[in-house]
Design a protein around this motif. Structure first.
Motif, PDB file in Angstrom:
ATOM      1  N   PHE A 213       0.859  -1.196   0.000  1.00  0.00           N
ATOM      2  CA  PHE A 213       0.000   0.000   0.000  1.00  0.00           C
ATOM      3  C   PHE A 213       0.887   1.234   0.000  1.00  0.00           C
ATOM      4  CE2 PHE A 213       0.593  -1.570   4.297  1.00  0.00           C
ATOM      5  CZ  PHE A 213       0.988  -0.451   5.022  1.00  0.00           C
ATOM      6  N   GLY A 214       0.299   2.337  -0.439  1.00  0.00           N
ATOM      7  CA  GLY A 214       1.082   3.572  -0.521  1.00  0.00           C
ATOM      8  C   GLY A 214       0.425   4.755   0.137  1.00  0.00           C
ATOM      9  N   GLY A 215      -0.552   4.520   1.011  1.00  0.00           N
ATOM     10  CA  GLY A 215      -1.234   5.625   1.673  1.00  0.00           C
ATOM     11  C   GLY A 215      -2.646   5.787   1.154  1.00  0.00           C
ATOM     12  N   SER A 216      -3.452   6.625   1.825  1.00  0.00           N
ATOM     13  CA  SER A 216      -4.868   6.763   1.502  1.00  0.00           C
ATOM     14  C   SER A 216      -5.093   7.306   0.094  1.00  0.00           C
ATOM     15  CB  SER A 216      -5.555   7.669   2.532  1.00  0.00           C
ATOM     16  OG  SER A 216      -4.949   8.947   2.556  1.00  0.00           O
ATOM     17  N   LEU A 217      -4.177   8.145  -0.393  1.00  0.00           N
ATOM     18  CA  LEU A 217      -4.316   8.690  -1.742  1.00  0.00           C
ATOM     19  C   LEU A 217      -3.544   7.879  -2.776  1.00  0.00           C
ATOM     20  CD1 LEU A 217      -4.028  12.526  -1.033  1.00  0.00           C
ATOM     21  CD2 LEU A 217      -6.096  11.178  -1.432  1.00  0.00           C
ATOM     22  N   GLY A 218      -2.743   6.938  -2.308  1.00  0.00           N
ATOM     23  CA  GLY A 218      -1.953   6.123  -3.210  1.00  0.00           C
ATOM     24  C   GLY A 218      -0.626   6.784  -3.539  1.00  0.00           C
ATOM     25  N   ALA A 219       0.160   6.115  -4.383  1.00  0.00           N
ATOM     26  CA  ALA A 219       1.459   6.631  -4.811  1.00  0.00           C
ATOM     27  C   ALA A 219       1.725   6.063  -6.194  1.00  0.00           C
ATOM     28  CB  ALA A 219       2.540   6.209  -3.821  1.00  0.00           C
ATOM     29  N   ARG A 220       1.745   6.920  -7.209  1.00  0.00           N
ATOM     30  CA  ARG A 220       1.790   6.453  -8.596  1.00  0.00           C
ATOM     31  C   ARG A 220       3.023   5.589  -8.878  1.00  0.00           C
ATOM     32  NH1 ARG A 220       2.816   7.200 -13.973  1.00  0.00           N
ATOM     33  NH2 ARG A 220       0.952   7.078 -15.288  1.00  0.00           N
ATOM     34  N   ARG A 221       4.181   6.054  -8.433  1.00  0.00           N
ATOM     35  CA  ARG A 221       5.410   5.311  -8.701  1.00  0.00           C
ATOM     36  C   ARG A 221       5.362   3.929  -8.052  1.00  0.00           C
ATOM     37  NH1 ARG A 221      10.688   7.409  -9.502  1.00  0.00           N
ATOM     38  NH2 ARG A 221      12.006   5.717 -10.292  1.00  0.00           N
ATOM     39  N   LEU A 222       4.876   3.871  -6.834  1.00  0.00           N
ATOM     40  CA  LEU A 222       4.769   2.588  -6.139  1.00  0.00           C
ATOM     41  C   LEU A 222       3.743   1.700  -6.833  1.00  0.00           C
ATOM     42  CD1 LEU A 222       4.897   2.052  -2.341  1.00  0.00           C
ATOM     43  CD2 LEU A 222       3.174   0.849  -3.669  1.00  0.00           C
ATOM     44  N   ALA A 248      -7.162   7.779  -5.043  1.00  0.00           N
ATOM     45  CA  ALA A 248      -6.856   8.541  -6.250  1.00  0.00           C
ATOM     46  C   ALA A 248      -6.261   7.669  -7.355  1.00  0.00           C
ATOM     47  CB  ALA A 248      -5.893   9.686  -5.922  1.00  0.00           C
ATOM     48  N   GLY A 249      -5.818   6.461  -7.011  1.00  0.00           N
ATOM     49  CA  GLY A 249      -5.125   5.636  -8.009  1.00  0.00           C
ATOM     50  C   GLY A 249      -5.853   4.384  -8.431  1.00  0.00           C
ATOM     51  N   ARG A 250      -7.115   4.227  -8.035  1.00  0.00           N
ATOM     52  CA  ARG A 250      -7.831   2.977  -8.272  1.00  0.00           C
ATOM     53  C   ARG A 250      -7.993   2.662  -9.762  1.00  0.00           C
ATOM     54  NH1 ARG A 250     -13.917   1.544  -6.021  1.00  0.00           N
ATOM     55  NH2 ARG A 250     -13.968  -0.632  -6.699  1.00  0.00           N
ATOM     56  N   GLN A 251      -8.594   3.566 -10.521  1.00  0.00           N
ATOM     57  CA  GLN A 251      -8.832   3.315 -11.944  1.00  0.00           C
ATOM     58  C   GLN A 251      -7.523   3.241 -12.723  1.00  0.00           C
ATOM     59  OE1 GLN A 251     -11.577   6.353 -13.235  1.00  0.00           O
ATOM     60  NE2 GLN A 251     -13.356   5.219 -12.488  1.00  0.00           N
ATOM     61  N   GLU A 252      -6.576   4.084 -12.324  1.00  0.00           N
ATOM     62  CA  GLU A 252      -5.279   4.082 -13.004  1.00  0.00           C
ATOM     63  C   GLU A 252      -4.567   2.751 -12.795  1.00  0.00           C
ATOM     64  OE1 GLU A 252      -1.637   7.232 -13.583  1.00  0.00           O
ATOM     65  OE2 GLU A 252      -2.354   6.862 -11.547  1.00  0.00           O
ATOM     66  N   GLU A 339      12.711   5.968  -3.644  1.00  0.00           N
ATOM     67  CA  GLU A 339      11.836   6.042  -4.815  1.00  0.00           C
ATOM     68  C   GLU A 339      12.602   6.342  -6.099  1.00  0.00           C
ATOM     69  OE1 GLU A 339       8.212   8.904  -5.983  1.00  0.00           O
ATOM     70  OE2 GLU A 339       7.729   7.415  -4.440  1.00  0.00           O
ATOM     71  N   LYS A 340      13.663   7.118  -5.994  1.00  0.00           N
ATOM     72  CA  LYS A 340      14.459   7.435  -7.182  1.00  0.00           C
ATOM     73  C   LYS A 340      15.138   6.193  -7.770  1.00  0.00           C
ATOM     74  CE  LYS A 340      18.522   8.881  -4.454  1.00  0.00           C
ATOM     75  NZ  LYS A 340      19.436   7.819  -4.854  1.00  0.00           N
ATOM     76  N   ASP A 341      15.276   5.156  -6.954  1.00  0.00           N
ATOM     77  CA  ASP A 341      15.910   3.910  -7.410  1.00  0.00           C
ATOM     78  C   ASP A 341      14.894   2.804  -7.686  1.00  0.00           C
ATOM     79  OD1 ASP A 341      18.456   5.089  -7.002  1.00  0.00           O
ATOM     80  OD2 ASP A 341      18.387   4.566  -4.874  1.00  0.00           O
ATOM     81  N   LEU A 342      13.614   3.121  -7.514  1.00  0.00           N
ATOM     82  CA  LEU A 342      12.579   2.094  -7.599  1.00  0.00           C
ATOM     83  C   LEU A 342      12.213   1.770  -9.046  1.00  0.00           C
ATOM     84  CD1 LEU A 342      10.438   0.322  -6.141  1.00  0.00           C
ATOM     85  CD2 LEU A 342       8.891   2.301  -6.269  1.00  0.00           C
ATOM     86  N   THR A 343      12.231   0.491  -9.357  1.00  0.00           N
ATOM     87  CA  THR A 343      11.716  -0.004 -10.639  1.00  0.00           C
ATOM     88  C   THR A 343      10.947  -1.283 -10.367  1.00  0.00           C
ATOM     89  OG1 THR A 343      13.636  -1.401 -11.125  1.00  0.00           O
ATOM     90  CG2 THR A 343      13.723   0.900 -11.896  1.00  0.00           C
ATOM     91  N   GLY A 344      10.045  -1.629 -11.282  1.00  0.00           N
ATOM     92  CA  GLY A 344       9.309  -2.869 -11.132  1.00  0.00           C
ATOM     93  C   GLY A 344      10.231  -4.074 -11.137  1.00  0.00           C
ATOM     94  N   GLU A 345      11.245  -4.025 -11.991  1.00  0.00           N
ATOM     95  CA  GLU A 345      12.197  -5.135 -12.080  1.00  0.00           C
ATOM     96  C   GLU A 345      12.932  -5.337 -10.753  1.00  0.00           C
ATOM     97  OE1 GLU A 345      16.181  -6.444 -14.663  1.00  0.00           O
ATOM     98  OE2 GLU A 345      15.149  -4.552 -15.083  1.00  0.00           O
ATOM     99  N   LYS A 346      13.349  -4.238 -10.142  1.00  0.00           N
ATOM    100  CA  LYS A 346      14.077  -4.335  -8.873  1.00  0.00           C
ATOM    101  C   LYS A 346      13.181  -4.891  -7.776  1.00  0.00           C
ATOM    102  CE  LYS A 346      17.088  -1.693  -5.809  1.00  0.00           C
ATOM    103  NZ  LYS A 346      17.883  -0.446  -5.669  1.00  0.00           N
ATOM    104  N   LEU A 347      11.926  -4.435  -7.751  1.00  0.00           N
ATOM    105  CA  LEU A 347      11.004  -4.903  -6.717  1.00  0.00           C
ATOM    106  C   LEU A 347      10.679  -6.382  -6.912  1.00  0.00           C
ATOM    107  CD1 LEU A 347       9.664  -3.640  -4.275  1.00  0.00           C
ATOM    108  CD2 LEU A 347       7.666  -3.115  -5.682  1.00  0.00           C
ATOM    109  N   CYS A 348      10.498  -6.807  -8.154  1.00  0.00           N
ATOM    110  CA  CYS A 348      10.254  -8.226  -8.433  1.00  0.00           C
ATOM    111  C   CYS A 348      11.421  -9.079  -7.946  1.00  0.00           C
ATOM    112  CB  CYS A 348      10.052  -8.448  -9.926  1.00  0.00           C
ATOM    113  SG  CYS A 348       8.483  -7.865 -10.575  1.00  0.00           S
TER     114      CYS A 348
END
Length: 393
Positions: A213-222, A248-252, A339-348
């Motif tokens: 989770f990224g908070g009540s409003l979400g976090a696009r990068r996360l 804020a990020g549900r539909q996106e 966050e500046k180092d965050l990528t989907g590949e790294k998280l996977c």
């Protein structure tokens, strides 16, 4: 350092009528700890009168009455640090309200006559505690973060007690006074949540349970990186994944999954929601948590003994989430990814490594639990009571 100034004249009253005023506002991270402590104090001392003061336009105006406490509105605004014409106008209005606040607070104190005023950070706490100290009312402030906020730094020389969540915060505060480490208030439903019951309720089974989770409003990068993680694991069925997209990020987020070829509707491995309203249950069921590094969230991870990958928000004052997260990483209790180092590949890759190394996953959780202060509510209540009684706890 005791507060100075001329004391407010009060009636001599017994313990049956002790009065406590809480000051909080700005964000839920400041409001919820105050409510948690107030509930804990009321449970231990049901005779006490407890009220809150805060901004009528802030989150506190809704959350405090919902929690069942009287709310006293005082218009107080923070200050914007980035210089632009819009912020200059906003800061001018903040100064205007601040000048009016003194008389309003004095009237509140004369009418309510609190024994103690307690602040939990945020721009509301500063003027409220400062005025109480000037009037000779006992005061205490609680700092939730490893990197203390401006309000705590300013109040240090005025309040009677400075309470800290972690000892590391002392390094960034003025020397020459005593600081009391109490931990952060943690909801009892989190502390006593049952893991087996939670996993049965959610239908996790024997799979690795991943909570993000990224908070009540979400976090696009996360959200983007989590979508990559879901695209990687959802076909295998080896991971049960709960994700809070933020309102804020549900539909996106749905669009992100579709772009990655994930049809999440009807998928038994994915639990996707805009907001996680049963956090205690989800935390209890989780093996690994991916989230921001807000102070209360980290305290709950510690109380639960959960392994985590922390992605501090860079959009907070003084980058305090980074310092919160690094305290856990330095204790071997979390993995920090900026966050500046965050990528989907790294998280996977990180999730896969932890899935294949259950011993490391357990060690992260064990080290987190070693850091937990499970009696924080009791410690804070004890310090407040000592101010009421005029003696050390």
């Amino acid at each position: 350092m005791p507060s100075g100034g001329r004391p407010v004249e009060r009636m001599k009253r017994g313990m049956a009528t002790m009065k406590i005023l809480f000051a909080c506002g700005g964000t839920a991270g400041h409001i919820n700890p105050a409510i948690a402590v107030a509930n804990s104090f009321k449970l231990r001392h049901p005779e006490a009168e407890i009220r809150f003061v805060g901004n009528p336009h802030g989150m506190e105006a809704k959350l405090v009455p919902q929690a069942g406490f009287p709310f006293i509105p005082v218009v107080i605004q923070g200050f914007e640090r980035r210089i632009c014409w819009k912020n200059i106008k906003f800061n001018c209005s903040s100064v205007y309200y601040l000048l009016k606040t003194g008389k309003k607070l004095k009237k509140i104190y004369e009418e309510y006559q609190p024994d103690v005023v307690v602040g939990t950070g945020g721009y509301v706490s500063g003027p409220v505690l400062r005025k109480a100290a000037q009037l000779g009312i006992k005061t205490a402030t609680h700092e939730q973060n490893a990197f203390p906020g401006v309000t705590t730094k300013l109040l240090c020389k005025y309040v009677d007690k400075v309470l800290l969540a972690v000892p590391e915060a002392q390094e960034r505060l003025p020397h020459g006074r005593e600081y009391i480490v109490t931990g952060n208030p943690v909801r009892e439903e989190v502390i006593y949540a049952d893991r087996t019951k939670a996993r049965q309720e959610l239908g996790v089974g024997d799979r690795l349970c991943l909570l993000s989770f990224g908070g009540s409003l979400g976090a696009r990068r996360l959200n983007e990186s989590i979508a990559d993680v879901m695209a990687w694991h959802h076909r295998t069925g080896s991971i049960y994944h709960i994700h809070g997209t933020g309102n804020a990020g549900r539909q996106e987020f749905q669009r992100m999954l579709q772009e990655r070829g994930v049809e999440f509707k009807g998928c038994p491995n994915l639990d996707i929601r805009p907001y996680i309203d049963n956090m205690a249950t989800c935390l209890a069921a989780a093996d690994l948590v991916i989230c921001r590094a807000g102070a209360i969230t980290l305290s709950e991870l510690q109380a639960m003994g959960r392994a985590s990958i922390l992605i501090p928000s860079p959009n907070v004052a003084e980058n305090h989430q980074y310092f919160n997260a690094m305290v856990l990483q330095e204790h071997g209790a979390a993995i920090v990814v900026e966050e500046k180092d965050l990528t989907g590949e790294k998280l996977c890759r990180l999730v896969e490594q932890l899935q294949q190394d259950p011993q490391r996953l357990r060690t992260l959780g064990i080290n987190a639990q070693k850091m937990a202060i499970l009696d924080a509510n009791e410690r804070i209540c004890r310090e407040i009571l000592s101010l009421v009684r005029g003696q050390e706890p």
